[in-house]
Design a protein around this motif. Structure first.
Motif, short mmCIF file in Angstrom:
data_model
loop_
_atom_site.label_atom_id
_atom_site.label_comp_id
_atom_site.label_asym_id
_atom_site.label_seq_id
_atom_site.Cartn_x
_atom_site.Cartn_y
_atom_site.Cartn_z
N HIS A 134 -6.97 4.10 -1.67
CA HIS A 134 -5.71 3.92 -0.75
C HIS A 134 -5.73 2.98 0.24
O HIS A 134 -5.17 2.32 0.70
CB HIS A 134 -5.57 4.81 -0.48
N ALA A 135 -7.45 3.09 0.75
CA ALA A 135 -7.36 2.04 1.77
C ALA A 135 -7.26 1.09 0.98
O ALA A 135 -6.67 -0.29 2.67
CB ALA A 135 -8.32 2.94 3.02
N PHE A 151 -1.63 3.27 6.15
CA PHE A 151 -2.63 2.31 5.43
C PHE A 151 -3.85 3.02 5.51
O PHE A 151 -4.70 2.22 4.37
CB PHE A 151 -2.37 1.06 5.47
N GLU A 152 -4.28 4.11 6.15
CA GLU A 152 -5.42 4.34 5.63
C GLU A 152 -6.10 5.89 5.20
O GLU A 152 -6.71 6.16 5.29
CB GLU A 152 -6.16 4.48 7.45
N SER A 205 -3.34 0.69 -1.33
CA SER A 205 -1.08 1.12 0.00
C SER A 205 -1.23 -0.05 -0.01
O SER A 205 0.18 -0.19 0.32
CB SER A 205 -1.60 2.32 0.54
N GLU A 206 -1.29 -0.78 1.04
CA GLU A 206 -0.99 -1.73 2.52
C GLU A 206 -0.03 -2.46 1.63
O GLU A 206 1.00 -3.37 1.61
CB GLU A 206 -1.37 -2.19 3.51
N LYS A 221 -10.64 -2.12 4.25
CA LYS A 221 -9.79 -3.01 5.47
C LYS A 221 -10.10 -3.91 5.46
O LYS A 221 -8.44 -4.55 5.88
CB LYS A 221 -9.72 -1.71 7.11
N ASP A 243 0.58 14.35 -8.03
CA ASP A 243 1.79 13.83 -8.59
C ASP A 243 3.37 14.55 -8.85
O ASP A 243 4.59 14.31 -7.60
CB ASP A 243 1.85 13.40 -10.03
N ILE A 267 3.99 15.79 -5.15
CA ILE A 267 5.08 14.94 -4.06
C ILE A 267 6.03 15.10 -4.29
O ILE A 267 7.13 14.80 -3.63
CB ILE A 267 4.35 13.33 -4.55
N GLU A 270 6.14 7.02 -5.50
CA GLU A 270 6.91 7.96 -5.17
C GLU A 270 7.54 7.46 -4.24
O GLU A 270 8.53 8.31 -4.00
CB GLU A 270 6.12 8.91 -5.70
N SER A 271 6.32 7.70 -3.41
CA SER A 271 6.89 7.23 -2.04
C SER A 271 7.86 5.90 -1.20
O SER A 271 8.27 5.55 0.41
CB SER A 271 5.34 7.27 -0.91
N ARG A 295 0.64 5.19 -8.92
CA ARG A 295 1.24 6.38 -8.80
C ARG A 295 2.75 7.20 -7.72
O ARG A 295 3.62 6.61 -7.46
CB ARG A 295 1.16 7.94 -9.25
N TYR A 296 1.56 7.83 -6.32
CA TYR A 296 2.56 8.30 -6.01
C TYR A 296 2.60 7.42 -4.44
O TYR A 296 3.83 7.14 -3.89
CB TYR A 296 0.96 9.33 -5.10
N MET A 297 2.07 5.99 -4.06
CA MET A 297 3.00 4.78 -3.34
C MET A 297 3.94 4.48 -3.92
O MET A 297 5.09 4.26 -2.86
CB MET A 297 1.97 3.79 -3.45
N LYS A 303 9.41 15.98 -2.76
CA LYS A 303 10.50 14.82 -2.43
C LYS A 303 11.87 14.96 -2.45
O LYS A 303 12.91 15.24 -2.06
CB LYS A 303 10.14 13.60 -3.62
N GLU A 322 5.93 10.15 3.18
CA GLU A 322 5.33 10.73 1.96
C GLU A 322 4.21 9.86 1.45
O GLU A 322 4.46 8.24 1.57
CB GLU A 322 6.28 10.42 0.71
N GLY A 323 2.76 9.78 1.18
CA GLY A 323 2.24 8.70 0.66
C GLY A 323 1.10 7.83 1.61
O GLY A 323 0.70 6.80 1.26
N ARG A 348 -9.44 -5.88 2.25
CA ARG A 348 -7.30 -5.67 2.77
C ARG A 348 -6.64 -6.90 3.98
O ARG A 348 -5.46 -8.02 3.13
CB ARG A 348 -6.75 -4.11 2.99
N ARG A 404 3.11 -1.46 -0.38
CA ARG A 404 3.82 -0.82 0.28
C ARG A 404 5.00 -2.21 1.41
O ARG A 404 6.03 -2.49 1.32
CB ARG A 404 3.53 0.00 1.68
N VAL A 405 3.55 -3.35 1.65
CA VAL A 405 4.47 -4.41 1.65
C VAL A 405 4.59 -5.04 1.33
O VAL A 405 5.76 -6.32 0.90
CB VAL A 405 3.69 -4.94 2.97
N ASP A 431 10.13 4.65 -3.49
CA ASP A 431 12.18 4.99 -4.14
C ASP A 431 12.68 5.90 -2.93
O ASP A 431 12.66 5.86 -1.79
CB ASP A 431 12.08 5.96 -4.83
#
Lengths: 98, 322
Positions: free
Chosen positions: A55-56, B213-214, A59-60, A22, B305, B308, A95-96, A91-93, B312, B209-210, A25, A63-64, A98
């Motif tokens: 992820h920590a 951030f933590e 991911s931000e 964190k 994958d 998820i 997917e989330s 991949r999962y970020m 969706k 989903e996703g 990040r 997303r940002v 879209d």
């Protein structure tokens, strides 16, 4: 401009400390991306990582900053395991998002 | 509270141990043992240790006739958490066992120290060390972030040369999985809460989903999957519920199939155990069966994958047929 972040210096040889993720990040990765820098996350001497650490860490930014993050985040010296975990998070970020 | 440590301390027989727990009178703990022989899994130890920490050393005792094999309880540090003096004497320097005694981890720096300094005590290969570090790293972090306990995570591990297996137990006396999942998912029962926590992409912190951030809701699913691929037991006990992933039979060749829904895995579950305010997670890892870790991650990632994607699709608008 490039921002080089040598992860082993902060996290040792196994990346599991999400508090450290964190800090990296919020204090290094996000401000550098905001300035338009390329961010090189250097995994030299890091043998493994947990999914929750990666992820920590990223991911931000994904997303940002979306596509900017995909363009500007570069992963150096990541071994096969770490590459696999980063790929799973990518991949999962996406997917989330879209 | 009363705990009985029998001569059948393994995850296959763990239900018997849990059924025998007496969790009434939460101010006092008495630990008794089989009078001829004790066999304990790290899971038995960490649960005993977590409860001893909760009631305090002065209110925890080990009672009755303790057989010679009870020396193991001393070596693993259980006597240190009770007011009972150990009846065993041995030279600590002579200990050459491959185990990690009971340790208490309260924050991220304790966790990093444990992972870098204690796991090497198991003397595993680099590849197997990676798997153990991964499992402990994720499980301890769950406690630090989600359990809301001042006593931290209680961890122990043991390597068994005869079966070439590592067993790990992690326990806390925090809020438990049900309360952790209630805010967002409202599970109807303790066992539903455990199953939600095992489902990929489900985290107690958001429905998005996703994840946040933590948190992404992947940790327990990854660990259950590692246990399944290495054909071993994986157990969670929280509240009145227990979920145990059963061993994938050796006669079935190839990689065991992974499922996003923990209900589809061969498992045993109950919602009728003595109510434990906290969470116990235990896992066995057969080192003979450990594939390349990368290969293992690839398989787990594929199931993650598709879980998820499936979730969706469930939210897609459906055509109205009239």
């Amino acid at each position: 401009m490039k921002k080089n972040i040598k992860l082993a210096k902060t996290i040792g040889d196994f990346a599991e400390n999400k508090d450290a993720a964190k800090i990296l990040r919020t204090e290094e990765i996000l401000p550098s991306l905001k300035k338009g820098y390329e961010v090189i996350l250097d995994f030299k001497n890091v043998n493994g990582a947990t999914q929750s650490f990666i992820h920590a860490l990223i991911s931000e930014p994904i997303r940002v900053f979306g596509n900017i993050a995909f363009e500007k985040l570069l992963f150096k010296n990541a071994n096969e395991d770490i590459r696999e975990i980063i790929s799973i998070v990518y991949r999962y970020m996406q997917e989330s998002m879209d | 509270m009363k705990i009985f440590l029998s001569n059948r301390g393994n995850l296959r027989n763990f239900r018997g141990f849990l059924n025998s727990l007496d969790l009434t009178n939460p101010r006092k703990l008495e630990i008794s043992t089989h009078d001829k022989w004790i066999t304990v899994h790290p899971a038995n130890l960490v649960l005993s240790a977590a409860l001893a920490l909760q009631v305090g050393k002065e209110n925890s005792k080990i009672i009755g006739t303790i057989p010679e094999t009870g020396l193991y309880l001393d070596r693993m540090g259980l006597y240190d958490l009770t007011c009972t003096a150990s009846p065993f004497s041995y030279h600590k320097k002579e200990e050459a066992g491959r185990f990690v005694p009971i340790k208490i981890i309260k924050d991220a720096s304790d966790q990093s120290f444990f992972i870098s300094e204690m796991i090497p005590l198991l003397h595993l290969s680099e590849e197997n060390t990676k798997v153990v570090k991964y499992i402990i790293g994720e499980l301890v972090r769950n406690v630090i972030e989600h359990a809301y306990t001042k006593d931290g995570a209680v961890v122990a591990a043991q390597y068994y040369a005869k079966t070439n297996r590592v067993s790990i137990g992690i326990c806390d006396t925090g809020i438990g999985i049900d309360q952790s999942m209630q805010a967002v998912w409202h599970p109807k029962s303790n066992i539903d809460a455990i199953k939600l926590a095992l489902t990929p992409g489900i985290t107690g912190t958001t429905r998005k989903e996703g994840g946040t951030f933590e948190n992404a809701g992947a940790g327990l699913f990854f660990i259950k999957s590692i246990a399944k691929i290495t054909r071993n037991y994986f157990l969670i006990y929280s509240g009145s519920a227990e979920y145990t992933l059963l061993k994938h039979p050796k006669r079935l060749k190839g990689f065991p199939r992974l499922y996003a829904d923990p209900g589809r895995d061969p498992h045993r579950e109950t919602n009728d155990l003595p109510k434990f305010k906290g969470t116990l997670v235990a896992v066995d890892i057969s080192l003979d069966e450990t594939a390349e870790f990368t290969e293992l991650l690839t398989s787990i990632g594929k199931v993650y994958d598709s879980a998820i994607q499936d979730r969706k699709r469930e939210k897609f608008r459906k055509p109205k047929f009239i």
